[in-house]
Design an enzyme around this catalytic site. Structure first.
Site, PDB file in Angstrom:
ATOM      1  N   TRP A 202       0.837  -1.204   0.000  1.00  0.00           N
ATOM      2  CA  TRP A 202       0.000   0.000   0.000  1.00  0.00           C
ATOM      3  C   TRP A 202       0.874   1.258   0.000  1.00  0.00           C
ATOM      4  O   TRP A 202       0.506   2.291  -0.574  1.00  0.00           O
ATOM      5  CB  TRP A 202      -0.923  -0.009   1.215  1.00  0.00           C
ATOM      6  CG  TRP A 202      -1.716   1.260   1.357  1.00  0.00           C
ATOM      7  CD1 TRP A 202      -2.780   1.654   0.606  1.00  0.00           C
ATOM      8  CD2 TRP A 202      -1.476   2.324   2.297  1.00  0.00           C
ATOM      9  NE1 TRP A 202      -3.228   2.878   1.011  1.00  0.00           N
ATOM     10  CE2 TRP A 202      -2.449   3.316   2.053  1.00  0.00           C
ATOM     11  CE3 TRP A 202      -0.551   2.519   3.318  1.00  0.00           C
ATOM     12  CZ2 TRP A 202      -2.508   4.492   2.793  1.00  0.00           C
ATOM     13  CZ3 TRP A 202      -0.619   3.688   4.056  1.00  0.00           C
ATOM     14  CH2 TRP A 202      -1.585   4.663   3.785  1.00  0.00           C
ATOM     15  N   HIS A 203       2.052   1.158   0.642  1.00  0.00           N
ATOM     16  CA  HIS A 203       2.904   2.335   0.730  1.00  0.00           C
ATOM     17  C   HIS A 203       3.578   2.679  -0.596  1.00  0.00           C
ATOM     18  O   HIS A 203       4.058   3.792  -0.788  1.00  0.00           O
ATOM     19  CB  HIS A 203       3.976   2.143   1.811  1.00  0.00           C
ATOM     20  CG  HIS A 203       3.430   2.251   3.197  1.00  0.00           C
ATOM     21  ND1 HIS A 203       2.922   1.169   3.878  1.00  0.00           N
ATOM     22  CD2 HIS A 203       3.278   3.311   4.021  1.00  0.00           C
ATOM     23  CE1 HIS A 203       2.508   1.561   5.069  1.00  0.00           C
ATOM     24  NE2 HIS A 203       2.698   2.863   5.183  1.00  0.00           N
ATOM     25  N   GLY A 204       3.647   1.746  -1.511  1.00  0.00           N
ATOM     26  CA  GLY A 204       4.249   2.061  -2.806  1.00  0.00           C
ATOM     27  C   GLY A 204       4.664   0.817  -3.549  1.00  0.00           C
ATOM     28  O   GLY A 204       4.919  -0.223  -2.940  1.00  0.00           O
TER      29      GLY A 204
END
Lengths: 352, 201
Positions: A202-204
């Protein structure tokens, strides 16, 4: 200001799932629903609110509450201090060290990782404080997003206190549906890894985030048997015991190591940093040690420690002091914000 | 209740703006890194005037010009060539020749230099609208009155808000075109290591 797709998606997803699970009833008031989805204080970087908490607040008539408004302003002030004074100053040094990591020895890289860990906490929790405070001024109560995670005594406790709105979201909508802690040990471990890998992703779209998620899952699995620690450390006492202090330091060290993955540009970059950290150069003196930040960090840590049982550092601090002394304390924070504010840095979580 | 809240907020910030903050600045005047006094509409000029007032008592050789002079003259080489330690690089960004002429007259009155190096390019002859407000410069450079007095007489709140961070940036960021961390002679050579060149320039 731009809309954070992550917060928007998670919030609307939770509404849809809760509706499906019959935990809430469908909102028939479009204005309230649209306001819930696009509630500006937390739209940019959270806290990720649940429909069951925020939506009903749009349905009731709000009246001005003096104490809540003052409390909101106080929380905004503390959030600004965390972001502008602590996070931005730490960012300056974390950037220098991480952007030139090949030039530095192991101990300097640890200093860089330390500054980045403090930066990301103060940046993100500072934003959350500003969002929660702004919402309170408008008469809304948002959930607490950070509960002094660096005073955690093990990784399990750390993840109960770090980015609470996202952690509980993953717990309720991914971990529990997967079976949670029920089932075989293998099943439980698999569930933890799935949750953390998704959280990392989700963070990247970078392997470093996935590796960060995996490493945290590993830490969590290894400390499964740690006590739950439902109470805050050293509650009712001024100082922690030796055992608590060792546990806090150990947990903090693990999070610092994990955040190296979060800050690195690539797996290769992470590998080169870890190679240096786990070499003999870690025993040499750091080449970069910005001493002027440490008094500010000590002040910050002290205030956070004193306020660790509350919603944010200065929530109750000085409420029973003489008003002149209390206002003097707030003025001091404002002066520190104006004078020691680091170089302008965008909030890290705006990108996620 | 809301009136009471607004009243208290205004009172809180009113005390801060009128009493607490100015008192703090006065007490710490010598320790804090204030922007240069607002003596002209060009921050580069203000910063250079501050430097000259603080550091230069006499000047035998002056270098005059704009950013070409400021960033590209190596001060020690010039000082060695003229065999003097009283060299002053007076250059500031974007100062056109007509403004420079007025500026040199003030410096000439104060220092009576033996030589003046003029280092210019074509763009320095373009007439630009500068509101340099030179009337206080001579008094400022000859140290008539305290530095604080000039901060107060030229006080402009938006100027200080705008330049409090900017001053730190120009004084310390060697890898910026805006670098104004002067050497002892007033030159500001940009550091080529790590410098990102702007192709448009």
């Amino acid at each position: 200001m731009w809309v954070n797709c992550g917060v928007y998606t998670f919030q609307t997803l939770s509404y849809t799932v809760d509706l499906y699970m019959r935990k809430i009833v469908a909102s028939k008031d479009f204005i309230s629903f649209a306001s819930f989805v696009s509630f500006f204080p937390q739209l940019v970087a959270g806290p990720i609110e649940r429909a069951s908490n925020l939506l009903p607040q749009f349905h009731v008539k709000r009246t001005f509450n003096y104490h809540a408004s003052v409390d909101g302003l106080r929380q905004i002030l503390w959030g600004l201090f965390k972001k502008i004074v602590i996070a931005n100053n730490c960012a300056e040094w974390a950037n220098i060290i991480f952007n030139n990591s090949e030039l530095y020895n192991g101990s300097t890289l640890i200093v860089g990782a330390f500054f980045f860990t403090i930066q990301i906490y103060c940046d993100f929790s500072g934003y959350s404080d500003i969002a929660i405070g702004a919402a309170r001024l408008l008469g809304f109560n948002l959930m607490q997003n950070f509960a002094f995670p660096f005073f955690s005594r093990n990784i399990v406790e750390f993840w109960r206190r770090w980015h609470i709105s996202l952690s509980t979201w993953f717990r309720d909508y991914v971990y529990f549906p997967l079976g949670g802690s029920y089932g075989t040990k293998t099943r439980k471990i698999t569930n933890v890894f799935i949750v953390f890998l998704i959280s990392g992703l989700w963070h990247g779209a970078n392997w470093t985030f996935i590796a960060w998620g995996a490493l945290n899952a590993l830490f969590l699995v290894l400390t499964f048997k740690s006590s739950f620690n439902s109470k805050t450390v050293a509650e009712g006492r001024l100082f922690p015991g030796i055992r608590d202090l060792i546990n806090i330091s150990f947990t903090f060290s693990l999070t610092v190591l994990a955040f190296i993955l979060f800050r690195s540009e690539s797996i290769h970059h992470t590998y080169s940093i870890f190679s240096e950290i786990f070499s003999a150069s870690v025993f040499s003196l750091p080449e970069v040690l910005p001493k002027n930040i440490f008094p500010l960090l000590a002040l910050f840590a002290g205030i956070e420690w004193i306020g660790r049982t509350h919603q944010y550092g200065i929530e109750k601090l000085g409420l029973n002091w003489n008003p002149m002394v209390r206002n003097g304390f707030y003025y001091l924070i404002i002066i520190l914000i104006i004078w020691f504010g680091g170089k302008e840095e965008e909030f890290i979580y705006f990108q996620f | 209740m809301i009136k009471e809240f607004i009243k208290r907020v205004i009172k809180f910030f009113g005390y801060f703006c009128l009493i607490v903050f100015p008192s703090w600045v006065l007490i710490n005047y010598n320790k804090i890194d204030l922007p240069a006094p607002n003596l002209s509409n060009s921050y580069s000029v203000n910063e250079k005037l501050l430097f000259i007032r603080k550091n230069i008592d006499s000047a035998e050789v002056l270098a005059v010009g704009s950013s070409m002079t400021l960033n590209n003259l190596h001060s020690q080489t010039i000082a060695d060539y003229y065999q003097t330690s009283h060299f002053l690089n007076t250059a500031v960004w974007g100062l056109v020749i007509s403004s420079n002429y007025e500026y040199i007259k003030i410096l000439d009155d104060i220092y009576h230099p033996k030589d003046i190096i003029i280092y210019l390019n074509l763009s320095d002859f373009v007439e630009r609208d500068h509101n340099l407000r030179m009337e206080q410069w001579k008094a400022y450079l000859t140290k008539k009155g305290s530095g604080l007095q000039y901060h107060l007489t030229t006080f402009n709140f938006p100027y200080y808000i705008k330049n409090s961070k900017y001053a730190k940036h120009v004084r310390t960021d060697k890898n910026s075109y805006e670098y104004l961390g002067y050497d002892q002679f007033g030159g500001a050579n940009i550091d080529s290591a790590g410098f990102i060149r702007n192709e448009n320039r």
